[in-house]
Enzyme design. Structure first.
Site, PDB file in Angstrom:
ATOM      1  N   ASP A 162       0.832  -1.204   0.000  1.00  0.00           N
ATOM      2  CA  ASP A 162       0.000   0.000   0.000  1.00  0.00           C
ATOM      3  C   ASP A 162       0.868   1.256   0.000  1.00  0.00           C
ATOM      4  O   ASP A 162       1.526   1.558   0.987  1.00  0.00           O
ATOM      5  CB  ASP A 162      -0.896   0.016   1.249  1.00  0.00           C
ATOM      6  CG  ASP A 162      -1.790   1.251   1.274  1.00  0.00           C
ATOM      7  OD1 ASP A 162      -2.842   1.232   0.625  1.00  0.00           O
ATOM      8  OD2 ASP A 162      -1.406   2.259   1.914  1.00  0.00           O
TER       9      ASP A 162
ATOM     10  N   HIS B 107      -7.629   9.580  -1.890  1.00  0.00           N
ATOM     11  CA  HIS B 107      -6.960   9.534  -0.583  1.00  0.00           C
ATOM     12  C   HIS B 107      -7.817  10.122   0.545  1.00  0.00           C
ATOM     13  O   HIS B 107      -7.876   9.566   1.647  1.00  0.00           O
ATOM     14  CB  HIS B 107      -5.615  10.263  -0.689  1.00  0.00           C
ATOM     15  CG  HIS B 107      -4.579   9.765   0.259  1.00  0.00           C
ATOM     16  ND1 HIS B 107      -3.239   9.687  -0.064  1.00  0.00           N
ATOM     17  CD2 HIS B 107      -4.665   9.326   1.533  1.00  0.00           C
ATOM     18  CE1 HIS B 107      -2.568   9.223   0.977  1.00  0.00           C
ATOM     19  NE2 HIS B 107      -3.405   8.997   1.957  1.00  0.00           N
TER      20      HIS B 107
ATOM     21  N   TYR C  60       3.259   9.620  -0.510  1.00  0.00           N
ATOM     22  CA  TYR C  60       4.383   9.015   0.228  1.00  0.00           C
ATOM     23  C   TYR C  60       5.719   9.202  -0.498  1.00  0.00           C
ATOM     24  O   TYR C  60       6.779   8.934   0.074  1.00  0.00           O
ATOM     25  CB  TYR C  60       4.151   7.509   0.473  1.00  0.00           C
ATOM     26  CG  TYR C  60       2.849   7.148   1.161  1.00  0.00           C
ATOM     27  CD1 TYR C  60       2.049   8.114   1.769  1.00  0.00           C
ATOM     28  CD2 TYR C  60       2.408   5.832   1.209  1.00  0.00           C
ATOM     29  CE1 TYR C  60       0.852   7.773   2.389  1.00  0.00           C
ATOM     30  CE2 TYR C  60       1.218   5.483   1.830  1.00  0.00           C
ATOM     31  CZ  TYR C  60       0.440   6.460   2.407  1.00  0.00           C
ATOM     32  OH  TYR C  60      -0.746   6.119   3.006  1.00  0.00           O
TER      33      TYR C  60
END
Ligand code: NAD
Length: 294
Positions: free
Chosen positions: A65, A128, A70
């Site tokens: 994930d 998100h 990120y």
């Protein structure tokens, strides 16, 4: 591979045993998603994320994930390609960040993520956060539907959507999300969301399943872990699975990554599940989707 979730329209029964790291759940679009995955939030791109992904794959994980946010999609993709594991045995999730909502913008953002990953397709693409309001999200969702129709994404879903966000999405669009990835742990049980998702065939996925490392001293959890000869981390992950919730614990340390996968050789009793449930305090360690200002 054990079929764990097909008998009730793709929804696992609560309390159902999940038997092996290779087991997967059937999403509402028919795709299979592993019950356990590796989370790579706050994992540095390059060597750190590559080694974490390799450690996970070598002890049986098949799901990773990540997210555009990120900034480690490159390393995730590199480690996956170098693993030599056939692509169709892997499950890669990434997410659209909040500043890329809208039809064209979401398509472009996806393509950037896909290229960074170096993959032909992504298994699961998530919105998100429900940060832009329902009309904009409906436009984004049309882009997600197109990505799936084009085969660039296998399954589409959302993240951090509460019941009201899901209700708005369902009212405005045609495709029910396959997954809602939310903060989920014993201190934030969210029965309403669990029930809502179960009734509509949306699979809940837990982020911060280990409460971001803040609950390892909890006496109740420690007691159950000691009796079971397991770690608190393992009890927390097992609790997710027995609630029918997919779990994606994060670690960059090979021994913890392995430990977090050793959750298929024990089962919490109904009493243990209930006592862990009783820790619920509607307490978050992350941002509240009701008040998003990023
Ligand atoms: P987590 O609850 O998985 O906790 C991770 C921390 O727990 C690690 O940093 C480590 O310090 C500790 N840890 C891990 N295994 C351990 C073990 N066996 N023993 C002792 N300590 C251990 O927190 P998380 O990273 O926030 O959540 C997991 C994943 O969920 C993320 O990596 C990311 O992929 C995803 N996530 C998604 C969102 C979202 O908005 N959709 C938000 C946060 C995280």
């Amino acid at each position: 591979m054990v079929e764990t979730a097909s008998r009730e329209g793709g929804i696992a029964r609560e309390g159902q045993a999940v038997g092996s790291i290779r087991d997967s759940v059937v999403l509402n679009d028919g795709a299979r998603m592993p019950w356990l995955g590796l989370g790579v939030y706050l994992t540095r791109d390059g060597r750190e994320v590559e080694e974490a992904v390799k450690a996970a794959l070598s002890c049986g994980y098949r799901s990773i994930d990540t997210a555009a946010l990120y900034e480690n999609e490159r390393g995730v993709g590199k480690a996956i390609r170098e693993s030599g594991i056939p692509r169709d045995e892997l499950f890669v999730t990434t997410k659209l960040w909040n500043n890329r909502h809208g039809f064209d913008s979401a398509l472009k953002a996806f393509e950037e993520s896909r290229k960074r990953l170096g993959l032909e397709y992504v298994d699961l693409y998530l919105i998100h956060w429900p940060s832009s309001g329902a009309p904009v999200i409906a436009e984004t969702w049309k882009a997600f539907e197109k990505l799936r129709a084009d085969g660039r994404v296998r399954s589409i879903g959302v993240s951090n959507f509460l019941v009201r966000h899901l209700s708005e999405l369902l009212a405005e669009t045609g495709t029910v999300p396959g997954v809602d990835q939310v903060e989920f742990h014993p201190f934030l049980l969210q029965r309403d969301l669990l029930d809502f998702c179960r009734e509509r065939g949306i699979r809940l996925e837990a982020w911060a399943p280990l409460v971001q490392g803040t609950a390892f001293d909890n006496p109740l959890l420690k007691g159950i872990a000691a009796r079971r000869r397991k770690s608190v981390a393992q009890v927390l992950i097992r609790w997710d699975l027995q609630h029918g919730v997919v779990s994606i614990p994060k670690s960059v340390r090979a021994e913890r990554i392995r430990e977090n996968a050793q959750v298929f050789d024990f089962e919490l009793s109904a009493d243990e599940m209930a006592s862990i449930d009783s820790l619920d305090a509607s307490r978050r360690v992350g941002a509240d989707p009701n008040h998003i200002d990023f």
